[in-house]
Structure formats: structure tokens, C-alpha cells
Write an enzyme that holds these catalytic residues in place. Structure first.
Site, PDB file in Angstrom:
ATOM      1  N   LEU A  69       0.865  -1.171   0.000  1.00  0.00           N
ATOM      2  CA  LEU A  69       0.000   0.000   0.000  1.00  0.00           C
ATOM      3  C   LEU A  69       0.904   1.223   0.000  1.00  0.00           C
ATOM      4  O   LEU A  69       1.947   1.227   0.653  1.00  0.00           O
ATOM      5  CB  LEU A  69      -0.908   0.048   1.238  1.00  0.00           C
ATOM      6  CG  LEU A  69      -2.051  -0.961   1.342  1.00  0.00           C
ATOM      7  CD1 LEU A  69      -2.828  -0.728   2.637  1.00  0.00           C
ATOM      8  CD2 LEU A  69      -2.978  -0.893   0.145  1.00  0.00           C
ATOM      9  N   ASP A  70       0.518   2.258  -0.730  1.00  0.00           N
ATOM     10  CA  ASP A  70       1.282   3.505  -0.701  1.00  0.00           C
ATOM     11  C   ASP A  70       1.366   4.031   0.727  1.00  0.00           C
ATOM     12  O   ASP A  70       0.500   3.758   1.560  1.00  0.00           O
ATOM     13  CB  ASP A  70       0.606   4.566  -1.571  1.00  0.00           C
ATOM     14  CG  ASP A  70       0.616   4.207  -3.041  1.00  0.00           C
ATOM     15  OD1 ASP A  70       1.448   3.376  -3.444  1.00  0.00           O
ATOM     16  OD2 ASP A  70      -0.217   4.760  -3.784  1.00  0.00           O
ATOM     17  N   MET A  71       2.392   4.824   0.977  1.00  0.00           N
ATOM     18  CA  MET A  71       2.630   5.333   2.325  1.00  0.00           C
ATOM     19  C   MET A  71       1.400   6.028   2.910  1.00  0.00           C
ATOM     20  O   MET A  71       1.048   5.807   4.075  1.00  0.00           O
ATOM     21  CB  MET A  71       3.819   6.305   2.312  1.00  0.00           C
ATOM     22  CG  MET A  71       4.154   6.893   3.673  1.00  0.00           C
ATOM     23  SD  MET A  71       5.665   7.901   3.595  1.00  0.00           S
ATOM     24  CE  MET A  71       5.801   8.443   5.300  1.00  0.00           C
ATOM     25  N   ARG A 129      -5.036   5.806  -7.724  1.00  0.00           N
ATOM     26  CA  ARG A 129      -4.777   7.242  -7.693  1.00  0.00           C
ATOM     27  C   ARG A 129      -4.783   7.817  -9.105  1.00  0.00           C
ATOM     28  O   ARG A 129      -5.359   8.881  -9.363  1.00  0.00           O
ATOM     29  CB  ARG A 129      -3.444   7.512  -6.990  1.00  0.00           C
ATOM     30  CG  ARG A 129      -3.443   7.059  -5.535  1.00  0.00           C
ATOM     31  CD  ARG A 129      -2.050   7.055  -4.927  1.00  0.00           C
ATOM     32  NE  ARG A 129      -1.513   8.416  -4.800  1.00  0.00           N
ATOM     33  CZ  ARG A 129      -0.317   8.664  -4.296  1.00  0.00           C
ATOM     34  NH1 ARG A 129       0.469   7.662  -3.887  1.00  0.00           N
ATOM     35  NH2 ARG A 129       0.116   9.905  -4.189  1.00  0.00           N
TER      36      ARG A 129
END
Length: 208
Positions: A53-55, A154
Site C-alpha cells: 500500500l502507498d505510504m 490514484r
């Protein structure tokens, strides 16, 4: 970081936004979900992550404890056998109720980690989406990614050929500031147990 499930093969956690999933480069990026879990579970393998998962994305993640579990879970993710659902708030009020986004995109090596639309050299990303409601200039959306490309949700939200509605707080593809909380949460996760094969299903309400 909440641990929802743990046994001898795997651990399922709710990652908070702002925490790396795995260690990054540099001494100031050593703190991560994987690092913390290895302190909690000493028998866990050195590289336990089977997905990312992205930060600034929060939500459900599964980590392997053993090498056997890591191999099986990695194969299930690669084969599309893992069911993932995300909740997001996007900028603007969407008129359509649901749809499917299919866009080819790739890394821009001059602007890492930015992904850019490239119908010739990019890899196909597929996302199904459903409108959950409108909230004062924003829209709550449920995303079901059918592929697992970097920054897929995103980019699919922000791009004019996608929703043309960036995720609230997204500083890379939208209007957010660096370090701002991003309204993207991995809210459901279902997969087969790597040892017994039984179906495991988890849900986590978004913090927004």
C-alpha cells in the site's frame, strides 16, 4: 497499527496512513509495518510483504510469517485470486453511478514515483468503481482493482480518461499537500489461507 488476525502462517493488519508498508531507502525510512511486525513476531521471515500500500494509503494488509505462506500468497495475488476493495473520497461530485476504467500507464523515470498514461508502452490497469454518495463537493467511491499496478487507483481517479476526480489529499496526482492525509483506504480483503485453503475475509471502516 491494529493486528486483526494472526496465526503461524500470516498476520493481517490495518496500516495507518503515513506509515510505510516496507522499509524505504535511507535511515529515516526504516520504520514500516513490516519492521514493526518483525519485532512483534520474531519468527517472521525477513521479507514478509506479499503486496503493498502507498505510504499515505491506509487499510488492510496481509503479511506472511513463513516462506511457504509467502510463496502461496504471492502466487494468489499475482493470479488475481485475492479480492480487494477500497473506499475513497474524490474531488468533485460524480454524476455517473458506476463504471470500469481501463488505462495503460508506466513509470516516468524522470519524475519517480509518478506514473503516466502511455497507451503504447504502458501496462494495462483495470478498475471497477461504484459511487457510494456525495458529500459536500466530494464523492465517496468504492474501488475494486482487477489489476495491481503501482498508483493504479490514484491515477485512475485523477486522469481525464478515468474519473477526472483526484483522491482528496493526493499530493502526487491531485490537490493535496505533501504529508497530508490521503482519503484512500483498503477496506476489504479476502483470500485463501495458504496452509488450509479456507477463505479468510476482513473488513475495515475508513477513517474518513
Amino acid at each position: 497499527m491494529d493486528i486483526l488476525y494472526q496465526d503461524g502462517q500470516l498476520v493481517v493488519v490495518v496500516k495507518p496512513g503515513g506509515l510505510l508498508a516496507v522499509p524505504g531507502r535511507g535511515p529515516h525510512k526504516l520504520d514500516s509495518v513490516a519492521t514493526r511486525l518483525r519485532q512483534e513476531v520474531p519468527e517472521m521471515i525477513a521479507q514478509p510483504a506479499v503486496h503493498r500500500l502507498d505510504m499515505y494509503t491506509s487499510g488492510l494488509m496481509v503479511f506472511a510469517v513463513t516462506g511457504t505462506a509467502h510463496r502461496q500468497l504471492s502466487m494468489d495475488f499475482a493470479a488475481g485470486r485475492v479480492e480487494k476493495g477500497y473506499t475513497a473520497l474524490v474531488e468533485g461530485e460524480l454524476e455517473e453511478e458506476e463504471g470500469e476504467i481501463r488505462l495503460h500507464f508506466r513509470l516516468d523515470p524522470q519524475r519517480r514515483p509518478l506514473q503516466v498514461y502511455d497507451p503504447q508502452q504502458g501496462k494495462l490497469g483495470i478498475t471497477r468503481w461504484r459511487r457510494l454518495g456525495r458529500e459536500g463537493g466530494l464523492t465517496r467511491v468504492h474501488f475494486t482493482p482487477l489489476t495491481g499496478r503501482t498508483h493504479q487507483l490514484r491515477l485512475h481517479a485523477a486522469h481525464p480518461l478515468g474519473l477526472a476526480a483526484p483522491i482528496k489529499g493526493d499530493s502526487l496526482y491531485g490537490l493535496g499537500d505533501e504529508g497530508e492525509a490521503m482519503c484512500l483506504h483498503a477496506s476489504s480483503l479476502a483470500f485463501r489461507h495458504p496452509e488450509g485453503g479456507q477463505r479468510l475475509e476482513f473488513h475495515s471502516p475508513p477513517p474518513f
